[in-house]
Scaffold this motif. Structure first.
Motif, PDB file in Angstrom:
ATOM      1  N   LEU A   1       0.827  -1.198   0.000  1.00  0.00           N
ATOM      2  CA  LEU A   1       0.000   0.000   0.000  1.00  0.00           C
ATOM      3  C   LEU A   1       0.863   1.250   0.000  1.00  0.00           C
ATOM      4  O   LEU A   1       0.423   2.329  -0.398  1.00  0.00           O
ATOM      5  CB  LEU A   1      -0.934   0.011   1.216  1.00  0.00           C
ATOM      6  CG  LEU A   1      -1.922  -1.151   1.261  1.00  0.00           C
ATOM      7  CD1 LEU A   1      -2.721  -1.136   2.553  1.00  0.00           C
ATOM      8  CD2 LEU A   1      -2.865  -1.096   0.070  1.00  0.00           C
ATOM      9  N   ILE A   2       2.090   1.110   0.465  1.00  0.00           N
ATOM     10  CA  ILE A   2       3.097   2.165   0.401  1.00  0.00           C
ATOM     11  C   ILE A   2       4.391   1.515  -0.071  1.00  0.00           C
ATOM     12  O   ILE A   2       4.701   0.384   0.304  1.00  0.00           O
ATOM     13  CB  ILE A   2       3.299   2.841   1.776  1.00  0.00           C
ATOM     14  CG1 ILE A   2       2.050   3.655   2.154  1.00  0.00           C
ATOM     15  CG2 ILE A   2       4.522   3.767   1.760  1.00  0.00           C
ATOM     16  CD1 ILE A   2       2.130   4.325   3.512  1.00  0.00           C
ATOM     17  N   PHE A   3       5.143   2.230  -0.925  1.00  0.00           N
ATOM     18  CA  PHE A   3       6.435   1.749  -1.394  1.00  0.00           C
ATOM     19  C   PHE A   3       7.527   2.586  -0.742  1.00  0.00           C
ATOM     20  O   PHE A   3       7.360   3.786  -0.546  1.00  0.00           O
ATOM     21  CB  PHE A   3       6.536   1.865  -2.916  1.00  0.00           C
ATOM     22  CG  PHE A   3       5.451   1.140  -3.643  1.00  0.00           C
ATOM     23  CD1 PHE A   3       5.491  -0.239  -3.764  1.00  0.00           C
ATOM     24  CD2 PHE A   3       4.384   1.833  -4.194  1.00  0.00           C
ATOM     25  CE1 PHE A   3       4.484  -0.916  -4.430  1.00  0.00           C
ATOM     26  CE2 PHE A   3       3.371   1.165  -4.856  1.00  0.00           C
ATOM     27  CZ  PHE A   3       3.418  -0.216  -4.973  1.00  0.00           C
ATOM     28  N   GLU A   4       8.645   1.983  -0.426  1.00  0.00           N
ATOM     29  CA  GLU A   4       9.766   2.715   0.149  1.00  0.00           C
ATOM     30  C   GLU A   4      11.039   2.460  -0.636  1.00  0.00           C
ATOM     31  O   GLU A   4      11.185   1.433  -1.304  1.00  0.00           O
ATOM     32  CB  GLU A   4       9.984   2.335   1.615  1.00  0.00           C
ATOM     33  CG  GLU A   4      10.573   0.960   1.815  1.00  0.00           C
ATOM     34  CD  GLU A   4      11.022   0.706   3.243  1.00  0.00           C
ATOM     35  OE1 GLU A   4      11.523  -0.406   3.495  1.00  0.00           O
ATOM     36  OE2 GLU A   4      10.886   1.607   4.097  1.00  0.00           O
ATOM     37  N   LYS A   5      11.957   3.401  -0.563  1.00  0.00           N
ATOM     38  CA  LYS A   5      13.256   3.292  -1.223  1.00  0.00           C
ATOM     39  C   LYS A   5      14.247   4.119  -0.421  1.00  0.00           C
ATOM     40  O   LYS A   5      13.846   5.006   0.331  1.00  0.00           O
ATOM     41  CB  LYS A   5      13.163   3.800  -2.661  1.00  0.00           C
ATOM     42  CG  LYS A   5      14.371   3.469  -3.535  1.00  0.00           C
ATOM     43  CD  LYS A   5      14.121   3.924  -4.974  1.00  0.00           C
ATOM     44  CE  LYS A   5      15.286   3.516  -5.881  1.00  0.00           C
ATOM     45  NZ  LYS A   5      16.495   4.286  -5.589  1.00  0.00           N
TER      46      LYS A   5
END
Length: 232
Positions: free
Chosen positions: A138-142
Motif C-alpha cells: 500500500l506504500i512503497f519505500e526506497k
C-alpha cells in the motif's frame, strides 16, 4: 402516478421533442423548404433537473479514493481503521500531485521524522504502521537520496491518487503489477520481497520497480524538479 426526477425529465424531453418535430414539418410546408434540408440540421434538446446542484466548485482540490480497492482491503482484513486513517493523513499532507510521491510543502522528500513531527504520533507507532503498509504493498519505500539511513515513500495510486492524469509509462508499470497487488491484499503471496513477472515477463523486485518508475517521473518532469531533490 408518481415519477422521480429522472423519469419526469425524460418524459418532458420526449414530449417536447415530438412537438418540435411537428413544428419542423410545418415550417417545411409553410416556407416551402425541402424536408431533406431540414433533416440536415442538428437540433439538440436538454432537459435539466434543477433540483440538484454541484456540491463544490470544479476547481476545488481533491484526492481520489478508489472504492473497489478499499472494499477489497477491508473485506479481506488487510487494513484496519487506524491504518486507513494514517493513509488519509499522508494523502492530505504529503502526496505529490500526479506522481504520488510523499513530499513536504517545500518539495523535499518526506521522511519518517517529517511524518512524526506533523502528525504528533510517536516514532514506534509511525515506524510500525509504515512497515505494515509497505508489506501490504500500500506504500512503497526506497533509500533516501540525501538523508543517511533515511527512506522515501510513494503511496499506492490504487488506493489514493492526487490529480487527474498519470504519466503513461508509470501507468503501464502499475497496471502490469495489478495482479500482484490483488494477490497481496488477498494474502496469497509468500512472505518475501519478490515481485511476480508482468505480462512482458520482465522480473524485478520492489527496489528495482521503484527505481524504474522514479526514472519515468524524472524524465517527464526534469525541467520542473529542483536539483536538490532529483532522484538518483
Amino acid at each position: 402516478m408518481n415519477y422521480n426526477q429522472s423519469q419526469l425529465a425524460r418524459m418532458v424531453h420526449e414530449i417536447v421533442l415530438s412537438k418540435m418535430k411537428e413544428e419542423l414539418s410545418e415550417i417545411s410546408d409553410k416556407y416551402d423548404i425541402p424536408v431533406e434540408d431540414i433533416e440536415k440540421l442538428a437540433i439538440s434538446l436538454y432537459v435539466k433537473d434543477v433540483s440538484k446542484s454541484q456540491w463544490k466548485s470544479s476547481n476545488a482540490r481533491f484526492i481520489k479514493l478508489y472504492e473497489k480497492e478499499v472494499e477489497l482491503l477491508f473485506d479481506n482484513g488487510i487494513i484496519n481503521f487506524s491504518e486507513m486513517g494514517f493513509m488519509v493523513f499522508l494523502s492530505l499532507k504529503f502526496t505529490t500531485y500526479e506522481d504520488n510521491t510523499l513530499r513536504n510543502k517545500d518539495g523535499s522528500l518526506c521522511t519518517q521524522k517529517d511524518i512524526i513531527d506533523l502528525s504528533g504520533m510517536t516514532k514506534p507507532t509511525v515506524s510500525r504502521t509504515l512497515k505494515g503498509l509497505i508489506e501490504k504493498k500500500l506504500i512503497f519505500e526506497k533509500k533516501h537520496d540525501q538523508v543517511k539511513n533515511g527512506k522515501k515513500y510513494m503511496i499506492s495510486p490504487y488506493i489514493f491518487y492526487k490529480g487527474r492524469l498519470m504519466d503513461r509509462n508509470l501507468k503501464q508499470k502499475f497496471q502490469g503489477l495489478n495482479q500482484l497487488f490483488v494477490d497481496t491484499w488477498k494474502n496469497k503471496l509468500p512472505d518475501n520481497n519478490e515481485i511476480e513477472t508482468n505480462e512482458n515477463n520482465f522480473e524485478f523486485d520492489t527496489e528495482e520497480f521503484l527505481s524504474l518508475i522514479e526514472k519515468e517521473i524524472v524524465n517527464q518532469h526534469s525541467e520542473s524538479l529542483d536539483s536538490n531533490y532529483t532522484y538518483n
